[in-house]
Design a protein around this motif. Structure first.
Motif, short mmCIF file in Angstrom:
data_model
loop_
_atom_site.label_atom_id
_atom_site.label_comp_id
_atom_site.label_asym_id
_atom_site.label_seq_id
_atom_site.Cartn_x
_atom_site.Cartn_y
_atom_site.Cartn_z
N ASP A 4 -8.38 3.56 -10.33
CA ASP A 4 -7.03 4.20 -9.50
C ASP A 4 -6.31 4.71 -10.54
OD1 ASP A 4 -5.94 5.38 -7.44
OD2 ASP A 4 -4.55 3.32 -7.05
N ASP A 22 0.42 4.45 -10.14
CA ASP A 22 -0.06 3.16 -9.84
C ASP A 22 0.71 2.07 -10.54
OD1 ASP A 22 -2.16 2.00 -8.27
OD2 ASP A 22 -3.25 1.42 -10.05
N HIS A 78 1.42 2.98 -4.76
CA HIS A 78 1.18 2.22 -3.35
C HIS A 78 1.24 0.68 -3.30
CE1 HIS A 78 -3.32 1.03 -4.07
NE2 HIS A 78 -2.65 1.24 -5.12
N HIS A 79 1.83 0.10 -4.46
CA HIS A 79 2.15 -1.29 -4.31
C HIS A 79 3.28 -1.66 -3.44
CE1 HIS A 79 -0.31 -1.07 -8.01
NE2 HIS A 79 -0.56 -2.43 -7.72
N THR A 122 -3.33 5.19 -5.26
CA THR A 122 -2.41 6.18 -5.76
C THR A 122 -3.14 7.48 -5.77
OG1 THR A 122 -1.30 4.33 -7.15
CG2 THR A 122 -1.12 6.70 -7.84
N ASP A 179 -10.28 1.91 -5.61
CA ASP A 179 -9.36 1.02 -4.96
C ASP A 179 -9.69 0.46 -3.66
OD1 ASP A 179 -7.58 0.39 -7.22
OD2 ASP A 179 -5.74 1.07 -5.88
N HIS A 189 -1.40 -6.57 -4.64
CA HIS A 189 -1.41 -6.31 -3.17
C HIS A 189 -1.70 -7.49 -2.61
CE1 HIS A 189 -1.63 -2.06 -4.25
NE2 HIS A 189 -2.55 -2.52 -5.14
#
Ligand code: AMP
Ligand code: MN
Ligand code: MN
Length: 338
Positions: free
Chosen positions: A31, A90, A115-116, A135, A165, A297
């Motif tokens: 990613d 990311d 996107h964490h 991401t 991902d 995540h």
């Protein structure tokens, strides 16, 4: 069009800059690297001076060699001359940029696209959406919001991020939106079959031997719901494999029934241990990794500890035992299946 103001602001900042650094986190994955490669390629075509970069150049995983522009991944610009814009992709916090963090701070504008769920919003502009599959999905949004062309090479890069991902469209982040974007990228010319082949069917024989060791010594501790295995420096010497090739080995442990959490403990050159955690059940691993100084995540997280392999295993088991609400069995104790 009033939608996606952040995506458009990012587009405007990038379009107005001349020198741009595009970076991702340490231990880069598909990613991070796919997003860096895709955005860098496009910015180069706009005539920018682009510095695609990662913190440790010697840790570029070989299976991503097919990404266009990979050979350009280097340092973040000239010494003493920070880029006008620094895009971190990311990357949940600045520490994950290691040696690149001072350059990111010194740059004119710091853009954080991630996107964490534990992202610290360290940028001047933060495009952070934990509902995004990857991401690469967010970078795709930036392209679309600004009317930027996604050519086949860029599409292949972004598809790499989305595909890896989501665990090849298997994890819970495989949303309808992820499929929609995959469709759009395929339509734009992404080489979907090639990405699968390059990333998952292009390993060295050493990798397969290391996989053998990891699988053979896998254990299931039913008491705390943990499936685990280890990789030592000796294993790397014996097989000739490198840790950067071993990033996805943890996923093989996921196939074992009976565990809630999967862990692969990897001994680093300096003796510390990097632990990759994956969830197999409803137990989110992000908070466990954070408690041990890392992050990630719900389904995939990690951390690095000063302890050795045995100590790291005991530490993890004791945390899982506490979460399960009972006393700690020894690392070798408790009920174990082979
Ligand atoms: P890994 O097992 O190294 O592939 O890590 C899985 C995910 O956990 C990564 O994609 C990151 O999102 C996160 N992660 C791993 N190590 C750390 C760390 N030390 N700090 C914060 N997040 C981490
Ligand atoms: Mn990543
Ligand atoms: Mn990601």
């Amino acid at each position: 069009m009033k939608s996606n103001p952040k995506e458009r602001e990012i587009g405007e900042r990038l379009a107005g800059a001349h020198r741009v650094a595009v970076a991702t986190h340490v231990n880069p994955d598909g990613d991070g690297l796919g997003s860096v490669a895709g955005l860098s390629l496009f910015l180069e075509r706009l005539g920018k001076v682009v510095y695609p970069c990662i913190p440790r150049l010697n840790e570029l995983p070989p299976q991503y060699s097919y990404l266009p522009g990979r050979e350009k991944i280097g340092t973040c610009g000239e010494p003493g001359e920070p880029p006008e814009v620094f895009v971190a992709l990311d990357c949940s916090n600045l520490e994950r940029l290691e040696s690149l963090a001072p350059i990111a701070r010194a740059s004119g504008i710091l853009i954080n696209v991630d996107h964490h769920e534990d992202n610290t919003e360290y940028g001047d502009i933060n495009l952070v959406d934990e509902r995004a599959s990857s991401t690469a999905e967010l970078v795709f949004r930036v392209f679309r919001a600004n009317g930027w062309e996604i050519d086949p090479a860029v599409a292949t890069c972004l598809y790499t991020g989305l595909f890896t991902d989501t665990g090849r469209f298997q994890h819970p982040n495989t949303t309808p939106e992820a499929f929609r974007i995959a469709y759009e990228l395929a339509l734009a010319g992404a080489e979907v079959s090639r990405v699968a082949r390059e990333v998952y069917q292009n390993q060295s024989l050493s990798y397969v031997h290391l996989l053998g060791l990891v699988l053979e010594r896998a254990r299931l501790s039913r008491e705390v719901g943990l499936v685990y295995s280890t990789i030592s420096q000796e294993d790397l010497r014996a097989t000739g494999a490198s840790l950067s090739e071993a990033e996805d080995l943890v996923d093989y442990l996921r196939t074992v029934r009976g565990g809630k959490v999967v862990a692969l403990l990897k001994e680093l050159e300096d003796g510390r241990v990097r632990v990759s955690l994956r969830s197999r059940d409803d137990l989110p691993v992000g908070p466990i990794a954070r408690e041990l100084g890392g992050g990630g995540h719900a389904m995939a997280a990690g951390y690095t500890t000063e302890k050795n392999l045995d100590g790291a295993l005991r530490e993890l088991i004791s945390i899982l035992a506490r979460l399960a609400g009972h006393q700690v069995p020894g690392a070798e104790g408790g009920e174990e299946d082979r």
